[in-house]
Design a protein around this motif. Structure first.
Motif, PDB file in Angstrom:
ATOM      1  N   LYS A   2       0.819  -1.195   0.000  1.00 15.82           N
ATOM      2  CA  LYS A   2       0.000   0.000   0.000  1.00 15.82           C
ATOM      3  C   LYS A   2       0.860   1.255   0.000  1.00 15.82           C
ATOM      4  CE  LYS A   2      -3.992  -1.975   2.422  1.00 15.82           C
ATOM      5  NZ  LYS A   2      -4.851  -1.875   3.632  1.00 15.82           N
ATOM      6  N   LYS A   3       0.358   2.293  -0.681  1.00 17.84           N
ATOM      7  CA  LYS A   3       1.051   3.569  -0.683  1.00 17.84           C
ATOM      8  C   LYS A   3       0.931   4.216   0.696  1.00 17.84           C
ATOM      9  CE  LYS A   3       1.080   8.063  -2.984  1.00 17.84           C
ATOM     10  NZ  LYS A   3       0.413   8.935  -3.982  1.00 17.84           N
ATOM     11  N   PRO A   4       2.034   4.728   1.258  1.00 20.66           N
ATOM     12  CA  PRO A   4       1.958   5.367   2.585  1.00 20.66           C
ATOM     13  C   PRO A   4       1.012   6.558   2.576  1.00 20.66           C
ATOM     14  CG  PRO A   4       4.240   4.951   1.947  1.00 20.66           C
ATOM     15  CD  PRO A   4       3.402   4.686   0.740  1.00 20.66           C
ATOM     16  N   LEU A   5       0.346   6.763   3.685  1.00 14.93           N
ATOM     17  CA  LEU A   5      -0.587   7.875   3.805  1.00 14.93           C
ATOM     18  C   LEU A   5       0.150   9.191   4.031  1.00 14.93           C
ATOM     19  CD1 LEU A   5      -3.273   6.260   6.141  1.00 14.93           C
ATOM     20  CD2 LEU A   5      -3.396   6.527   3.666  1.00 14.93           C
ATOM     21  N   SER A   6      -0.438  10.274   3.561  1.00 14.89           N
ATOM     22  CA  SER A   6       0.083  11.609   3.832  1.00 14.89           C
ATOM     23  C   SER A   6      -0.472  12.106   5.159  1.00 14.89           C
ATOM     24  CB  SER A   6      -0.335  12.568   2.720  1.00 14.89           C
ATOM     25  OG  SER A   6      -1.747  12.765   2.740  1.00 14.89           O
ATOM     26  N   LYS A   7       0.092  13.202   5.653  1.00 15.04           N
ATOM     27  CA  LYS A   7      -0.409  13.800   6.892  1.00 15.04           C
ATOM     28  C   LYS A   7      -1.885  14.160   6.766  1.00 15.04           C
ATOM     29  CE  LYS A   7       4.034  15.779   8.329  1.00 15.04           C
ATOM     30  NZ  LYS A   7       4.765  17.042   8.610  1.00 15.04           N
ATOM     31  N   GLN A  41      -6.953  15.780  18.823  1.00 15.80           N
ATOM     32  CA  GLN A  41      -6.777  17.208  18.546  1.00 15.80           C
ATOM     33  C   GLN A  41      -5.317  17.623  18.776  1.00 15.80           C
ATOM     34  OE1 GLN A  41      -8.973  19.101  17.061  1.00 15.80           O
ATOM     35  NE2 GLN A  41     -10.412  17.371  17.051  1.00 15.80           N
ATOM     36  N   LYS A  42      -4.720  17.083  19.824  1.00 16.66           N
ATOM     37  CA  LYS A  42      -3.289  17.318  20.071  1.00 16.66           C
ATOM     38  C   LYS A  42      -2.456  16.724  18.943  1.00 16.66           C
ATOM     39  CE  LYS A  42       0.746  17.713  22.238  1.00 16.66           C
ATOM     40  NZ  LYS A  42       1.470  18.999  22.354  1.00 16.66           N
ATOM     41  N   LEU A  43      -2.881  15.567  18.468  1.00 18.88           N
ATOM     42  CA  LEU A  43      -2.132  14.888  17.431  1.00 18.88           C
ATOM     43  C   LEU A  43      -2.150  15.675  16.118  1.00 18.88           C
ATOM     44  CD1 LEU A  43      -1.478  11.297  16.971  1.00 18.88           C
ATOM     45  CD2 LEU A  43      -2.456  12.371  14.964  1.00 18.88           C
ATOM     46  N   PHE A  44      -3.251  16.361  15.831  1.00 17.04           N
ATOM     47  CA  PHE A  44      -3.309  17.162  14.604  1.00 17.04           C
ATOM     48  C   PHE A  44      -2.183  18.185  14.573  1.00 17.04           C
ATOM     49  CE2 PHE A  44      -8.164  16.467  14.324  1.00 17.04           C
ATOM     50  CZ  PHE A  44      -7.958  15.255  13.681  1.00 17.04           C
ATOM     51  N   SER A  45      -1.952  18.874  15.687  1.00 13.68           N
ATOM     52  CA  SER A  45      -0.881  19.867  15.735  1.00 13.68           C
ATOM     53  C   SER A  45       0.489  19.205  15.736  1.00 13.68           C
ATOM     54  CB  SER A  45      -1.037  20.770  16.955  1.00 13.68           C
ATOM     55  OG  SER A  45      -0.928  20.024  18.160  1.00 13.68           O
ATOM     56  N   GLU A  48       1.873  18.395  12.328  1.00  8.76           N
ATOM     57  CA  GLU A  48       2.373  19.527  11.552  1.00  8.76           C
ATOM     58  C   GLU A  48       3.752  19.997  12.003  1.00  8.76           C
ATOM     59  OE1 GLU A  48       1.215  20.672   8.789  1.00  8.76           O
ATOM     60  OE2 GLU A  48      -0.389  19.193   8.917  1.00  8.76           O
ATOM     61  N   SER A  49       4.116  19.691  13.230  1.00  8.42           N
ATOM     62  CA  SER A  49       5.426  20.135  13.707  1.00  8.42           C
ATOM     63  C   SER A  49       6.110  19.009  14.480  1.00  8.42           C
ATOM     64  CB  SER A  49       5.286  21.387  14.563  1.00  8.42           C
ATOM     65  OG  SER A  49       4.378  21.173  15.643  1.00  8.42           O
ATOM     66  N   ASN A  50       5.924  18.993  15.796  1.00 12.09           N
ATOM     67  CA  ASN A  50       6.506  17.950  16.634  1.00 12.09           C
ATOM     68  C   ASN A  50       5.799  17.982  17.983  1.00 12.09           C
ATOM     69  OD1 ASN A  50       7.981  19.858  18.486  1.00 12.09           O
ATOM     70  ND2 ASN A  50       9.046  20.333  16.571  1.00 12.09           N
ATOM     71  N   PHE A  51       6.235  17.134  18.884  1.00  9.22           N
ATOM     72  CA  PHE A  51       5.706  17.154  20.246  1.00  9.22           C
ATOM     73  C   PHE A  51       6.813  16.722  21.183  1.00  9.22           C
ATOM     74  CE2 PHE A  51       5.100  12.848  18.827  1.00  9.22           C
ATOM     75  CZ  PHE A  51       5.242  12.053  19.953  1.00  9.22           C
ATOM     76  N   GLY A  52       6.662  17.020  22.461  1.00  9.94           N
ATOM     77  CA  GLY A  52       7.675  16.660  23.434  1.00  9.94           C
ATOM     78  C   GLY A  52       7.455  15.285  24.021  1.00  9.94           C
ATOM     79  N   GLY A  78      18.381  16.748  33.701  1.00 10.06           N
ATOM     80  CA  GLY A  78      17.061  17.122  34.187  1.00 10.06           C
ATOM     81  C   GLY A  78      15.932  16.411  33.471  1.00 10.06           C
ATOM     82  N   TYR A  79      16.264  15.446  32.616  1.00  5.33           N
ATOM     83  CA  TYR A  79      15.271  14.687  31.852  1.00  5.33           C
ATOM     84  C   TYR A  79      14.269  15.600  31.145  1.00  5.33           C
ATOM     85  CZ  TYR A  79      17.103  10.627  34.363  1.00  5.33           C
ATOM     86  OH  TYR A  79      17.920   9.658  34.879  1.00  5.33           O
ATOM     87  N   PRO A  80      14.720  16.459  30.253  1.00  2.00           N
ATOM     88  CA  PRO A  80      13.791  17.332  29.532  1.00  2.00           C
ATOM     89  C   PRO A  80      13.023  16.567  28.461  1.00  2.00           C
ATOM     90  CG  PRO A  80      15.974  17.550  28.607  1.00  2.00           C
ATOM     91  CD  PRO A  80      16.100  16.622  29.794  1.00  2.00           C
ATOM     92  N   ASP A  81      12.043  17.249  27.873  1.00  2.00           N
ATOM     93  CA  ASP A  81      11.363  16.688  26.709  1.00  2.00           C
ATOM     94  C   ASP A  81      12.291  16.753  25.500  1.00  2.00           C
ATOM     95  OD1 ASP A  81       9.067  16.029  27.997  1.00  2.00           O
ATOM     96  OD2 ASP A  81       7.879  17.713  27.239  1.00  2.00           O
ATOM     97  N   GLN A  82      12.263  15.690  24.712  1.00  2.00           N
ATOM     98  CA  GLN A  82      12.987  15.640  23.453  1.00  2.00           C
ATOM     99  C   GLN A  82      11.985  15.820  22.319  1.00  2.00           C
ATOM    100  OE1 GLN A  82      16.377  15.254  23.335  1.00  2.00           O
ATOM    101  NE2 GLN A  82      16.266  15.635  21.127  1.00  2.00           N
ATOM    102  N   GLU A  83      12.385  16.508  21.272  1.00  2.00           N
ATOM    103  CA  GLU A  83      11.487  16.718  20.144  1.00  2.00           C
ATOM    104  C   GLU A  83      11.252  15.404  19.410  1.00  2.00           C
ATOM    105  OE1 GLU A  83      12.986  19.808  17.666  1.00  2.00           O
ATOM    106  OE2 GLU A  83      12.496  21.395  19.094  1.00  2.00           O
ATOM    107  N   ALA A  84       9.980  15.013  19.321  1.00  2.00           N
ATOM    108  CA  ALA A  84       9.588  13.788  18.625  1.00  2.00           C
ATOM    109  C   ALA A  84       8.745  14.160  17.412  1.00  2.00           C
ATOM    110  CB  ALA A  84       8.802  12.872  19.557  1.00  2.00           C
ATOM    111  N   TYR A  85       8.909  13.378  16.348  1.00  2.00           N
ATOM    112  CA  TYR A  85       8.241  13.666  15.086  1.00  2.00           C
ATOM    113  C   TYR A  85       7.441  12.443  14.652  1.00  2.00           C
ATOM    114  CZ  TYR A  85      11.281  17.737  14.853  1.00  2.00           C
ATOM    115  OH  TYR A  85      11.910  18.920  15.138  1.00  2.00           O
ATOM    116  N   LEU A  86       6.140  12.644  14.442  1.00  2.00           N
ATOM    117  CA  LEU A  86       5.275  11.563  14.005  1.00  2.00           C
ATOM    118  C   LEU A  86       5.523  11.255  12.528  1.00  2.00           C
ATOM    119  CD1 LEU A  86       2.047  12.839  15.741  1.00  2.00           C
ATOM    120  CD2 LEU A  86       3.187  10.679  16.283  1.00  2.00           C
ATOM    121  N   ASP A  87       5.489   9.987  12.187  1.00  2.00           N
ATOM    122  CA  ASP A  87       5.645   9.554  10.802  1.00  2.00           C
ATOM    123  C   ASP A  87       4.281   9.101  10.293  1.00  2.00           C
ATOM    124  OD1 ASP A  87       6.191   8.317   8.383  1.00  2.00           O
ATOM    125  OD2 ASP A  87       8.059   7.417   9.066  1.00  2.00           O
ATOM    126  N   ALA A  88       3.656   9.924   9.440  1.00  2.00           N
ATOM    127  CA  ALA A  88       2.311   9.621   8.957  1.00  2.00           C
ATOM    128  C   ALA A  88       2.254   8.294   8.213  1.00  2.00           C
ATOM    129  CB  ALA A  88       1.816  10.752   8.051  1.00  2.00           C
TER     130      ALA A  88
END
Length: 456
Positions: A2-7, A41-45, A48-52, A78-88
């Protein structure tokens, strides 16, 4: 395929979903699936960018004990948040969770460079090298694992001792034993298909309650995703049948261990031609294939912990137990470290047999591809001859390290490992293996008590 889905396509599907949440997961350094539920709703944003995502997932081991020797994460950060990127492209529905939406994420630094401890981004960087060289890597992984008629509470109550295997006796490839718990067997095959992990085959292996599954081949990143998801999916499906699945490399000294063999080939960028196949060669191996194999042979002693990452891994790599102990290759020879399958222009491939079922698939496939590309880049020649008999007796090209600490020390000091994966990754990964060794070395085992308690 199957062709991968877009965002946008993922967003459209989520808008129509009856669920208000999505399961989002990442892979830690051991290949353990870590994650959380995220409101859509959080996932929609986030798409488009990233999440911690708390970087503690790279600051502790597989049982959540904090490392005291790594740099990228720890009390000192200090165990900060790391930028994570979703792969659609990883979007799928979990059929045993009422089609709950699901996505995989990976990590980058703020400068968009790969986070050095993230296995998935490491693999993506090596894939990029392959594509720049004009190659499309097609991979797949197969797993052997034990199944037990137990539940998690009983595991801890019993101290992981005297567990009841799903079936009894030695019944490799037995149709009889696959019918004994046919509901689980069929559920595995069918649910994996629905979850986007199509199996090429599923059968019983030799040993009580042992199964083997071969996942269908595809492009390497998707292959690694499938393999990563397979192990946790297998356990979750098992829960619903009162079954515990275990992917330890060696369950008991009396039985063979559990493999995670990786099959691989390089194709052109249009995926039309298998570049490993040459009909004019006596073994149907192209010169490119020979250099790729030579690279893996050359690099193996420098990167073994990526294939054998735990204390337990090295108890599988013993003579006569269907796992290699020598640095050898052969044509359809299951006693060697590297098995060549010259099966025509569509399926000629390499099977790297060192890999155990306890592996992190992203790291194992990264190791296979990087070391193969090393052979091509350096135009290495396949100078050692194929082993035609018992690979355990052919030690002329070297033997594998016999412990995690020996293998980790070799990798830590290896210029080749640093060239393949970068200094920061090698530093982090080998320190986590040193930690693993120290945890083991500090514990008094049952074997020591039985051997020394009274007589010494």
């Amino acid at each position: 395929m199957k062709k991968p889905l877009s965002k946008q396509e993922v967003k459209n599907l989520l808008q129509k979903s009856e669920h208000n949440k999505v399961r989002v997961v990442v892979a830690d350094i051991d290949g353990v699936m870590r994650g959380k539920f995220m409101h859509k709703q959080k996932l929609f944003s986030a798409l488009e960018s990233n999440f911690g995502f708390c970087n503690v997932v790279f600051g502790w081991d597989m049982v959540d004990d904090a490392y005291d020797n790594v740099e990228v994460s720890g009390w000192h950060t200090g165990y900060p948040d790391q930028e994570a990127y979703l792969d659609a492209s990883t979007f799928r529905l979990i059929p045993w969770e009422k089609d709950l939406p699901f996505l995989i994420a990976d990590f980058h630094n703020k400068d968009k460079n790969p986070f050095p401890a993230c296995p998935r981004t490491l693999l993506k960087s090596i894939i990029s090298e392959a594509e720049k060289a004009g190659f499309t890597p097609l991979f797949s992984q197969e797993f052997e694992w034990f199944n037990f008629k137990e539940n998690p509470e009983e595991l801890y109550h019993k101290g992981f001792d005297n567990l009841k295997p799903l079936t009894s006796g030695m019944f490799g490839y037995s149709i009889l034993k696959s019918s004994e718990y046919s509901n689980f067997f069929h559920d595995l095959f069918d649910s994996m298909e629905k979850f986007g992990i199509p199996l090429e085959g599923l059968h019983t292996e030799t040993g009580p309650g042992v199964y083997e599954a071969a996942i269908q081949y595809c492009e390497i990143l998707e292959a690694a995703d499938r393999a990563f998801l397979f192990k946790t999916a297998c356990k979750e499906i098992g829960f619903r049948h009162g079954i515990i699945s275990s992917f330890m490399a060696k369950q008991t000294q009396d039985l063979p261990g559990c493999s995670g063999h990786v099959h691989q080939s390089l194709w052109d960028l249009k995926k039309k031609n298998n570049l490993f196949f040459d009909p004019s060669d006596k073994n149907q191996m192209s010169e490119l294939f020979k250099s790729y194999l030579a690279g893996q042979i050359h690099c193996l002693p420098h990167i073994l912990p990526l294939y054998a990452p735990t204390i337990n891994s090295y108890k599988r790599l013993v003579e006569g137990a269907w796992a290699p102990t020598t640095i050898t290759w052969g044509i359809d020879n299951r006693t060697t470290a590297f098995r060549i399958l010259p099966t025509g222009k569509k399926s000629t491939r390499l099977e790297t047999r060192v890999v155990g079922s306890d592996v992190n698939p992203y790291l194992a496939m990264a190791a296979c591809l990087a070391s193969g590309l090393y052979g091509i880049k350096n135009n290495l020649k396949l100078e050692i001859q194929p082993t035609k008999a018992n690979g355990y007796k052919d030690s002329g090209n070297g033997v594998l390290p016999t412990s995690l600490i020996e293998a980790s020390n070799a990798m830590k000091t290896s210029p080749i490992a640093k060239e393949l994966f970068g200094r920061d990754f090698v530093n982090h990964f080998t320190k986590t293996r040193e930690w693993e060794w120290r945890q083991f070395a500090s514990h008094v085992t049952d074997w020591e008590m039985k051997r020394y308690f009274e007589i010494i």
